[in-house]
Motif scaffolding. Structure first.
Motif, short mmCIF file in Angstrom:
data_model
loop_
_atom_site.label_atom_id
_atom_site.label_comp_id
_atom_site.label_asym_id
_atom_site.label_seq_id
_atom_site.Cartn_x
_atom_site.Cartn_y
_atom_site.Cartn_z
N GLU A 107 -2.30 -12.62 6.07
CA GLU A 107 -3.66 -12.54 6.62
C GLU A 107 -3.88 -11.22 7.36
OE1 GLU A 107 -4.60 -16.20 8.71
OE2 GLU A 107 -3.68 -17.36 7.10
N ALA A 108 -3.15 -10.18 6.89
CA ALA A 108 -3.20 -8.88 7.59
C ALA A 108 -3.67 -7.74 6.68
CB ALA A 108 -1.82 -8.54 8.14
N PHE A 109 -3.31 -7.83 5.41
CA PHE A 109 -3.74 -6.79 4.47
C PHE A 109 -3.79 -7.37 3.06
CE2 PHE A 109 0.87 -6.55 4.67
CZ PHE A 109 1.27 -6.30 3.36
N ARG A 110 -4.33 -6.58 2.13
CA ARG A 110 -4.45 -7.08 0.76
C ARG A 110 -3.95 -6.06 -0.25
NH1 ARG A 110 -10.33 -8.09 2.06
NH2 ARG A 110 -10.23 -9.91 3.43
N PHE A 111 -3.42 -6.59 -1.36
CA PHE A 111 -3.16 -5.79 -2.55
C PHE A 111 -4.26 -6.13 -3.55
CE2 PHE A 111 1.76 -5.80 -1.97
CZ PHE A 111 1.67 -4.72 -1.11
N VAL A 112 -4.72 -5.13 -4.27
CA VAL A 112 -5.73 -5.37 -5.29
C VAL A 112 -5.22 -4.85 -6.63
CG1 VAL A 112 -8.14 -5.03 -5.96
CG2 VAL A 112 -7.52 -5.13 -3.52
N ASP A 113 -5.09 -5.78 -7.55
CA ASP A 113 -4.59 -5.51 -8.90
C ASP A 113 -5.83 -5.19 -9.74
OD1 ASP A 113 -3.06 -5.53 -11.21
OD2 ASP A 113 -2.47 -7.64 -11.07
N THR A 167 -17.09 1.18 -9.31
CA THR A 167 -17.86 0.55 -8.23
C THR A 167 -16.94 0.21 -7.07
OG1 THR A 167 -19.39 -0.38 -9.84
CG2 THR A 167 -19.35 -1.43 -7.68
N TYR A 168 -15.82 -0.38 -7.40
CA TYR A 168 -14.88 -0.76 -6.33
C TYR A 168 -14.36 0.48 -5.60
CZ TYR A 168 -10.64 -2.39 -4.07
OH TYR A 168 -9.66 -2.63 -3.15
N LEU A 169 -13.95 1.50 -6.33
CA LEU A 169 -13.38 2.69 -5.69
C LEU A 169 -14.39 3.39 -4.80
CD1 LEU A 169 -11.22 4.62 -8.35
CD2 LEU A 169 -10.60 2.72 -6.88
N SER A 170 -15.62 3.43 -5.24
CA SER A 170 -16.59 4.25 -4.50
C SER A 170 -17.21 3.51 -3.33
CB SER A 170 -17.68 4.76 -5.45
OG SER A 170 -18.38 3.67 -5.99
N LYS A 171 -17.27 2.17 -3.40
CA LYS A 171 -18.02 1.44 -2.36
C LYS A 171 -17.16 0.75 -1.32
CE LYS A 171 -22.36 1.20 -4.42
NZ LYS A 171 -22.51 0.97 -5.86
N ARG A 172 -15.88 0.64 -1.59
CA ARG A 172 -15.07 -0.23 -0.75
C ARG A 172 -14.62 0.49 0.52
NH1 ARG A 172 -14.90 -5.60 -0.15
NH2 ARG A 172 -12.78 -6.45 0.02
N GLU A 173 -15.18 0.09 1.65
CA GLU A 173 -14.89 0.79 2.92
C GLU A 173 -13.46 0.58 3.40
OE1 GLU A 173 -16.87 2.75 4.65
OE2 GLU A 173 -18.66 2.50 3.40
N PRO A 176 -14.44 -10.31 2.19
CA PRO A 176 -15.05 -9.43 3.19
C PRO A 176 -14.18 -8.19 3.46
CG PRO A 176 -14.29 -11.49 4.18
CD PRO A 176 -14.19 -11.65 2.70
N GLU A 177 -14.80 -7.17 4.03
CA GLU A 177 -14.09 -5.89 4.22
C GLU A 177 -13.30 -5.86 5.53
OE1 GLU A 177 -17.39 -3.13 3.62
OE2 GLU A 177 -16.54 -2.61 1.66
N ASN A 178 -12.90 -7.04 6.00
CA ASN A 178 -12.27 -7.08 7.33
C ASN A 178 -10.80 -6.68 7.34
OD1 ASN A 178 -11.67 -9.36 5.80
ND2 ASN A 178 -11.37 -10.66 7.59
N LEU A 225 -10.71 -7.74 -11.03
CA LEU A 225 -10.02 -7.26 -9.84
C LEU A 225 -9.41 -8.47 -9.15
CD1 LEU A 225 -12.95 -5.44 -9.91
CD2 LEU A 225 -11.68 -4.31 -8.10
N ASN A 226 -8.10 -8.46 -9.01
CA ASN A 226 -7.44 -9.60 -8.38
C ASN A 226 -7.01 -9.25 -6.96
OD1 ASN A 226 -7.62 -11.35 -10.63
ND2 ASN A 226 -5.99 -10.19 -11.61
N PHE A 227 -7.49 -10.05 -6.02
CA PHE A 227 -7.22 -9.78 -4.60
C PHE A 227 -6.12 -10.71 -4.10
CE2 PHE A 227 -10.73 -6.98 -3.35
CZ PHE A 227 -11.58 -7.10 -4.43
N TYR A 228 -5.08 -10.12 -3.52
CA TYR A 228 -3.96 -10.88 -2.95
C TYR A 228 -3.86 -10.56 -1.47
CZ TYR A 228 -2.74 -11.26 -7.86
OH TYR A 228 -2.77 -11.50 -9.22
N GLU A 229 -3.79 -11.59 -0.65
CA GLU A 229 -3.75 -11.35 0.80
C GLU A 229 -2.36 -11.67 1.34
OE1 GLU A 229 -7.42 -11.98 2.94
OE2 GLU A 229 -6.29 -13.21 4.35
N ILE A 230 -1.84 -10.76 2.15
CA ILE A 230 -0.50 -10.90 2.69
C ILE A 230 -0.58 -11.03 4.21
CG2 ILE A 230 1.77 -9.76 2.92
CD1 ILE A 230 -0.27 -8.71 0.01
#
Ligand code: GTP
Ligand code: MG
Length: 207
Positions: free
Chosen positions: A69-75, A98-104, A20-22, A62-67
């Protein structure tokens, strides 16, 4: 904040699979084998967290890593691997754009280039997508341990010339000598600040 938790969330190929985009995200782009996963491991003081490989082109998702529970790095998936077909190249481009243009919740996309080489056409293309989406065009030059000090300053100019006037910030790093880690964390903290997030990560001293 100190880094207390790091969690691999998901390898995604399409938006339905994204988390989610939270939480705010910072993404890392660059050709296969440039050292994206190694840099993430260095930043988090982890050896084998983001998977690294000597087989280029392994990370095609696209690999999502959460740190904390506050922010994420995306590889982001690497490009420029000689053995990919035209179709694979197209699907790679679609996935990234798609990811670059749509991800809020995407705050910044950092471009990684190998400090030894003049930016390739694909580096330039990737960099242009980043600028086109309104990001700042911050560049990290990897594998600086492979060059001498004087070669490093020379290559930084070559990279700047190859990517153009927007490449004002180019930070040399070495995941092998763990060099440039504080500069990257300072950069990440400044990105949070510029986007009004109350997130400041303490310098990660080597353990
Ligand atoms: P893909 O996942 O295929 O897109 O590659 P990647 O960009 O994630 O690269 P990765 O971190 O897997 O590193 C590729 C290879 O380069 C590995 O063998 C790493 O050990 C090596 N490498 C990464 N960073 C450095 C560095 O700073 N110095 C040196 N000497 N080698 C590095
Ligand atoms: Mg990788």
């Amino acid at each position: 904040m100190k880094i207390k938790s790091t969690e691999f969330l998901i390898s995604a190929v399409k938006p339905e699979q994204y988390p989610p985009e939270n939480l705010p995200e910072i993404a890392f782009a660059g050709r296969s084998n440039v050292g994206k996963s190694s840099m993430i491991n260095m930043l988090l003081n982890r050896r084998n967290f983001a998977r690294t490989s000597s087989t280029p082109g392994k990370t095609q998702t696209l690999n999502f890593y959460e740190i904390n529970e506050a922010f994420r790095f995306v590889d982001l998936p690497g490009y420029g691997y000689a053995r990919v077909s035209k179709d694979q190249h197209k699907s790679w481009g679609g996935m990234i754009r798609t990811y670059l243009s749509k991800r809020e919740n995407l705050l910044e996309v950092v471009q990684l280039v190998d400090i030894r080489h003049k930016p390739s056409l694909q580096d330039q293309e990737m960099y242009q997508w980043i600028l086109d989406e309104g990001f700042n065009g911050i560049v990290v030059a990897t594998k600086a341990d492979k060059l001498s000090k004087s070669q490093i300053s020379k290559q930084l100019k070559v990279i700047q010339a190859g990517l153009g006037a927007e490449a004002r910030i180019i930070i040399p790093i070495s995941a092998q000598s763990r060099w440039g880690k504080y500069e990257i964390w300072d950069l990440i903290n400044s990105i949070f600040k510029a986007n009004d997030y109350d997130i400041q990560v303490e310098r990660q001293h080597d353990s």
